[in-house]
Design an enzyme around this catalytic site. Sequence first.
Site, PDB file in Angstrom:
ATOM      1  N   CYS A  88       0.855  -1.183   0.000  1.00 39.92           N
ATOM      2  CA  CYS A  88       0.000   0.000   0.000  1.00 39.92           C
ATOM      3  C   CYS A  88       0.894   1.236   0.000  1.00 39.92           C
ATOM      4  O   CYS A  88       0.706   2.140   0.795  1.00 39.92           O
ATOM      5  CB  CYS A  88      -0.924   0.004   1.198  1.00 39.92           C
ATOM      6  SG  CYS A  88      -2.045  -1.371   1.165  1.00 39.92           S
ATOM      7  N   VAL A  89       1.905   1.237  -0.842  1.00 45.73           N
ATOM      8  CA  VAL A  89       2.732   2.435  -1.015  1.00 45.73           C
ATOM      9  C   VAL A  89       1.966   3.355  -1.952  1.00 45.73           C
ATOM     10  O   VAL A  89       1.064   2.922  -2.647  1.00 45.73           O
ATOM     11  CB  VAL A  89       4.087   2.073  -1.648  1.00 45.73           C
ATOM     12  CG1 VAL A  89       5.056   3.234  -1.561  1.00 45.73           C
ATOM     13  CG2 VAL A  89       4.673   0.871  -0.983  1.00 45.73           C
TER      14      VAL A  89
END
Lengths: 428, 349
Positions: free
Chosen positions: A242-243
């Site tokens: 979830c960058v």
Amino acid sequence: MRLELGRIKITDVQFADTTKVEKGTLYVNEQELVNMILEDEHIKSVKVDLAKPGEETRITPVKDVIEPRVKVDGQGGIFPGVMNKVTTVGTGRTHVLSGVAVVTCGKIVGFQEGIIDMSGPGAEFTPFSKTLNVCFVIEPIEGLKQHEYEAAARMAGFKAANFIAKAGLDVLPDEVEIYETKPLLESILEYPNLPKVGYVYMLQTQGLLHDTYVYGVDAKKIVPTILYPTEVFDGAILSGNCVSACDKNTTYHHQNNPIIHDLFARHGKDINFVGVIITNENVYLADKERSSDWTAKLCKFLGLDGAIVSQEGFGNPDTDLIMNCKKIENLGIKTVIVTDEYAGRDGASQSLADADAKADAVVTGGNANEVILLPPMKKIIGMLNYTDKIAGGFDGSLRPDGSIEAEIQVITGATNELGFNKMSATSF
Amino acid sequence: MNKIRIVHYINQFFAGIGGEEKADVRAESREGVVGPGAALNAQFKGEAEIVATIICGDSYFNENVEEAKTEILEMIKKYNPDLFIAGPAFNAGRYGVACGTICKEVKDTLNIPVVTAMYIENPGADMYKKELYIVETGNSAAGMKTAAPALAKFALKLAKGEEIGAPSVEGYIPRGIRKNIFREERGSKRAVDMLINKLKGEEFVTEYAMPYFDNVAPNSAIKDISKAKVALVTSGGIVPKGNPDHIESSSASKYGKYDIAGYNDLTVETHETAHGGYDPVYANDDSDRVLPVDVLRDLEKEGVIGELHRYFYTTTGNGTSVGNSKGFAAKFAKELVTDGVDAVILTST
């Protein structure tokens, strides 16, 4: 290691009673997919939807994008160690449903999901406006923690992609690409006069929803190691990230790693592409030192003359990027680094959080802070209520008419650091 | 459309007053063009006109900067210009610095477009290229023939509010402003091409020249921590529950200052993180994990530290530009000093 990649060109996707490929059209059975995904007790509901290029459709919050691929011949299966046995992949034949992508989305888990617009100005920035997207809006059961929801959504995507890909098992591909990497000593004997080039593939492993998996192993727990390039095409590396949407490598990016493709394109002509070194981007200094030391050590061990180093994410991993570059250059091996920039909305700030004079050859995927206005779309797959909160959004990003003013950071794949796009930045 | 009104700034030499021996002449203004202004006016072809010329000695300007700036601004205001031009200064160092300084002053105070021109190695270029458009010229006045048309063309564009293209196209010295563009080839192909050129020892052009990296030298150690007032500052995004100031989850445009006088412990009811760069579960569960108020209260009680400062400062480091970060710190560092803070514990995530 030799892999044949058979591309089945898909030009349309439709719902039908049977999941199959016929004359370039992919038909999917919605209920079958729903039933399969609901087998996971962490998932409360799932909605399947289709998005096609040119439609006035916005998909958000996007978690991962996956290309359906299936092993036709040779050992192992796609996503080894996760969806298939852990057998080494990268040989034989793999079929690709080219032009199709599985997109997972649903309420946010960590602020860093993205937006895919199928038309309009936002579509220019994402490669997934050009794919036929089978989208899964996944709702978790009550009380599920963020990381548990992330894991459930991730697995749902892989399940769906592998299931859909099976439709391509017996279809004659439109084209077959052949990729081969020989064992190091043979490769050197074959092209004794060409410079030996490697690829240093940095994987996002900051933890807490920033994870990448290699053959099912959480890559924060690896020390740098060597892969045959073709292993990557069979899903050896997959995303659990979830960058920020713009520079996270979705699983699709890994499967289609363009640096590997373009190094192969010059292999045997201008360079001898001998292999891939994977390394991680951990948060502790000792881990950074160890991994960059080992990466440089492996470059030297392989006898490389040059290496391309690609990054994933930004900020903290900028230090890993610069450490890798500096240490490899210090051993007399020439590098090109691939990154992106956070130069502020006005573009006036320093772009990276770390810098070194040795990094004299940089390819950039652009400034993620640049602001864009995305017009309203007729159809929303997913939900808009997180728009102000996702990385790149701000208070008031979502306007009453449904348009969005935000940094391009919010767009999935916009500033990709594998060099997937044509976008870049320059000094004005 | 009315003619664009321009005020032009030149030094004593280009005004024909004299060289070094006359460099101490005070600022004066004259109606219409003087010296190189004529060449510029000719290039405007009636679209714009230099309505006045300000002349100032280089020594006078540089030795009396504040005074000179005030005097010159007053003179410029009278003419109510649409655009301000200074130079070209070529490689004349003090002239270049004067052109840059007065351009910046006019831009900031009168809020009109400004442009100057000089040689790339003129110290004035280095000082002001980030903030101003500086048209690149040769290194001596012999280059006036090419400099005047280039400067005039650029000035017209600027005055008309037309879009300014890349430095290589428009002829100005790169300001270091990063803008997104689309290139012919995808990044991976560009990387492979660049590597092959580098391996062959052939020319290659990096897409991002490494900046000078700003290292901060550590301060000297606190002599007696048991008497020190300690403040907490974090880029980990800890905020009062509900994030009252809406600090962004990434690319923060602001920071928050919050009172912790009443808190011995941050809890799930009182605080949370706004940071979008990590799994928030553990920080939300107990924000002391990022902003250790509980431990510092203990240390305060035990007399290990003098006291904990009643405010903490917070932002999200996630994707926040170095420029913004520096700006935040420059502001609140002053407050910390004013409040008598001796030491700061800076936590990040």
